[in-house]
Scaffold this motif. Structure first.
Motif, PDB file in Angstrom:
ATOM      1  N   TYR A  70      21.027  -3.713   6.308  1.00  0.00           N
ATOM      2  CA  TYR A  70      20.775  -3.177   5.280  1.00  0.00           C
ATOM      3  C   TYR A  70      19.282  -3.375   4.707  1.00  0.00           C
ATOM      4  N   ARG A  71      18.659  -4.142   5.480  1.00  0.00           N
ATOM      5  CA  ARG A  71      17.357  -4.571   4.782  1.00  0.00           C
ATOM      6  C   ARG A  71      16.983  -3.159   4.336  1.00  0.00           C
ATOM      7  N   MET A  72      16.713  -2.930   5.798  1.00  0.00           N
ATOM      8  CA  MET A  72      16.002  -0.653   5.466  1.00  0.00           C
ATOM      9  C   MET A  72      16.479  -0.291   4.621  1.00  0.00           C
ATOM     10  N   TRP A  73      17.572  -0.321   3.649  1.00  0.00           N
ATOM     11  CA  TRP A  73      18.175   0.165   2.227  1.00  0.00           C
ATOM     12  C   TRP A  73      16.364  -0.077   1.408  1.00  0.00           C
ATOM     13  N   ARG A  74      16.155  -1.349   1.374  1.00  0.00           N
ATOM     14  CA  ARG A  74      15.240  -1.487   0.344  1.00  0.00           C
ATOM     15  C   ARG A  74      13.545  -0.277   0.777  1.00  0.00           C
ATOM     16  N   TYR A  75      14.092   0.498   2.023  1.00  0.00           N
ATOM     17  CA  TYR A  75      12.683   1.187   2.080  1.00  0.00           C
ATOM     18  C   TYR A  75      13.235   2.250   1.401  1.00  0.00           C
ATOM     19  N   ALA A  76      14.060   2.604   2.012  1.00  0.00           N
ATOM     20  CA  ALA A  76      14.376   3.993   2.064  1.00  0.00           C
ATOM     21  C   ALA A  76      14.523   4.276   0.253  1.00  0.00           C
ATOM     22  N   GLY A  77      14.948   3.657  -0.584  1.00  0.00           N
ATOM     23  CA  GLY A  77      15.411   3.117  -2.187  1.00  0.00           C
ATOM     24  C   GLY A  77      13.520   3.462  -2.490  1.00  0.00           C
ATOM     25  N   PHE A  78      12.908   2.722  -2.215  1.00  0.00           N
ATOM     26  CA  PHE A  78      11.460   2.879  -2.611  1.00  0.00           C
ATOM     27  C   PHE A  78      11.192   3.571  -2.693  1.00  0.00           C
ATOM     28  N   MET A  79      10.952   4.351  -0.796  1.00  0.00           N
ATOM     29  CA  MET A  79      10.785   5.897  -0.974  1.00  0.00           C
ATOM     30  C   MET A  79      11.322   7.110  -1.343  1.00  0.00           C
ATOM     31  N   MET A  80      12.396   6.654  -2.024  1.00  0.00           N
ATOM     32  CA  MET A  80      12.693   7.730  -2.433  1.00  0.00           C
ATOM     33  C   MET A  80      12.805   7.824  -4.091  1.00  0.00           C
ATOM     34  N   THR A  81      12.200   6.754  -4.733  1.00  0.00           N
ATOM     35  CA  THR A  81      12.098   6.939  -5.782  1.00  0.00           C
ATOM     36  C   THR A  81      10.539   6.748  -6.475  1.00  0.00           C
ATOM     37  N   VAL A  82       9.655   6.506  -5.693  1.00  0.00           N
ATOM     38  CA  VAL A  82       8.538   6.598  -6.078  1.00  0.00           C
ATOM     39  C   VAL A  82       7.832   7.438  -5.091  1.00  0.00           C
TER      40      VAL A  82
END
Ligand SMILES: Nc1ncnc2c1ncn2[C@@H]1O[C@H](COP(=O)(O)OP(=O)(O)OP(=O)(O)O)[C@@H](O)[C@H]1O
Length: 523
Positions: A328-340
């Motif tokens: 679930y740490r990868m959620w951070r990357y996914a969230g970042f990518m889709m936001t910025v």
């Protein structure tokens, strides 16, 4: 007599599934066409031996197939997506159906085959006939349809997901979403049967939120009713205006903002997982970055859309890894990518008001589908443990497991012995995501899983490195099926080699040269 509290043990959508055509809500034209086709079967083999019932999830396609079989007095054989649908299996089912017919046919004149000697073959999720699990499935179905003497129903959400060859052999019957005002009486009937008091406004709120999907309306009603004997409109928690307003504000920052941190902060306060958020961004990206009608030259798609989707697909890759590895740490990357991401790739600033919209129907359908495949993965594990059919596991044992797993000790134990993975555990515990509590149960279950699934048969010990076995809990259904198929092949090859060797030895003992050996010196 009613219970004090509504029944929470069974799945209400299943419990209140209509038994007859009359009870089915909406889609009257579709039901009429289906009935005409079925009636034709009682006189002759119709031109279209199969029909495709297609349309959104939860509108009564499967229910109609079941009701039809009941009303026609036909035995029904169902091949669900969770069952193996290889060419072999389909051939066997259809083959045995044909044999049945020939057993009876001597008693009846040609064409006079009304009633129960017919078998209705139903194939669920026919738009999903690919992958190892359904290997050869499409071709087998097409062959079976061309010669079947038994009616066949294919069920699909997306008719375009079925091969053109199959479609050309079938009568296509569309089903559409059910209107909210027609959903309300069905919910009301369930409330009455459960002794649940529920006002019309609360039922309407549930119905409207379901977007024409009666199964999800029924699920929401059951969820609202947990532990209550009365539901008021304010108890109905749906993705209402408040949630939308917050997410709309966050989307403005994602698409129009200039400050990455502000966008990340806005998204961070939302009560949405990256899995949900990506659907909102995906839905609204083309609205936010529209084509420029005044641009000179041939009409081109705004490159900002393509670039925006490119970053979203990167985000989706991370989401896929989370699903696969439960990291679930990868959620951070996914969230970042889709936001910025969208903010970074846009070529200009977009001003003006955009009316953002909620993720559309097909995406919700996709979610429902992945929930269904999750449920089927669980059913495979449960049916292997209990030696029960997929249907029993799915409809009866999963709800039973869910009830048992409300007790933490049982949850740990059942997760361990059944080797459920973290996502499956989230589903069984009806949690919204992998919370700390869910993770805790999962961690405790590992010792039990290692005890039950750690020891491998000798055959595999020599051939497979230990790591692969550990990863098994993370394998997809297709991979498990492929592994089982591979083992079957290896077993068959091993048996054949042993038999050949035995035959060779026997012949050698009798002094015969081996089959392909022309002389004693020809090895
Ligand atoms: N038209 C309907 N009338 C009454 N109940 C319905 C209707 N459609 C769906 N339901 C309820 O929803 C449940 C699921 O319906 P069903 O399995 O027929 O949906 P479906 O269209 O086949 O969906 P999917 O594509 O997801 O398989 C039923 O058990 C029933 O409780």
């Amino acid at each position: 007599m009613h219970m004090d509290q509504p029944d929470q043990f069974s799945d209400w959508a299943e419990k209140f599934r209509p038994k007859t055509f009359k009870e089915i809500i909406g889609n009257k034209k579709a039901l009429h066409e289906l009935r005409l086709w079925a009636d034709e079967w009682t006189v002759k083999v119709p031109e279209n031996r199969a029909v495709i019932l297609y349309g959104p999830a939860g509108v009564g396609k499967t229910t109609s197939a079941h009701a039809l079989a009941r009303e026609m007095g036909w035995e029904m054989i169902e091949l669900n997506a969770g069952d193996q649908r290889t060419a072999d299996v389909i051939d066997k089912v259809a083959g045995s159906a044909s044999r049945m017919r020939t057993l009876f046919s001597h008693e009846k004149a040609e064409g006079d085959d009304k009633g129960s000697d017919k078998r209705l073959i139903v194939l669920d999720e026919a738009d999903n006939l690919h992958g190892t699990y359904d290997k050869g499935g499409s071709k087998a179905i097409s062959d079976v349809i061309s010669k079947t003497t038994h009616p066949i129903i294919l069920i699909a959400n997306d008719v375009y997901g079925i091969t053109q060859t199959i479609r050309s052999q079938c009568l296509e019957i569309p089903f559409s979403s059910i209107q909210s005002r027609s959903i309300v009486p069905a919910l009301k009937r369930a409330c009455d049967a459960e002794g649940l008091v529920c006002g019309e406004d609360a039922l309407m709120k549930i119905a409207e939120n379901a977007g024409g999907d009666l199964r999800s309306a029924m699920n929401d009603l059951q969820a609202c009713a947990a532990g209550k004997s009365e539901i008021k409109a304010e108890d109905v928690v749906v993705s209402g205006r408040d949630v939308k307003e917050t997410i709309f504000k966050a989307l403005v920052k994602v698409f129009k903002g200039k400050n990455r941190k502000e966008a990340l902060d806005a998204v961070g306060t939302l009560d949405e997982t990256p899995e949900d958020l990506i659907m909102w961004v995906d839905e609204n990206l083309p609205l936010q970055f529209p084509d420029d009608p005044k641009a000179p030259g041939p009409k081109m798609v705004n490159p900002d859309i393509a670039n925006g989707y490119a970053v979203l697909s990167r985000a989706d890759l991370y989401l896929g890894r989370v699903r696969l590895r439960q990291n679930y740490r990868m959620w951070r990357y996914a969230g970042f990518m889709m936001t910025v991401g969208p903010m970074s790739v846009r070529s200009k600033e977009y001003t003006g008001f955009i009316k953002y919209s909620s993720p559309s129907g097909w995406k919700r359908m996709g979610q429902a589908k992945s929930m269904r495949s999750m449920r089927d993965n669980i059913a495979v594990k449960i049916s292997a443990r209990h030696m029960d059919s997929m249907r029993v596991s799915r409809n009866e044992l999963i709800p039973y497991y869910m009830r048992l797993m409300e007790n933490e000790d049982y949850a740990v134990n059942l997760t361990g012995v059944s080797d459920f993975d973290l996502d499956e555990l989230v589903y069984l515990l009806r949690a919204k995501s992998a919370t700390k509590a869910v993770q805790g149960v999962y961690d405790k279950s590992r010792a039990i899983a290692a005890k039950h699934h750690g020891a491998e048969p000798e055959f595999f010990k020599e051939k497979k490195p230990r790591k692969e076995k550990e990863d098994k809990s993370q394998m997809t259904l297709e991979e498990i099926a492929a592994a089982a198929e591979k083992k079957k092949q290896l077993d068959a090859e091993k048996q054949k080699a042993e038999a050949d060797e035995k035959a060779r030895k026997e012949k050698a003992e009798k002094g015969e040269p081996p089959k392909n050996q022309k002389s004693l010196f020809d090895f």
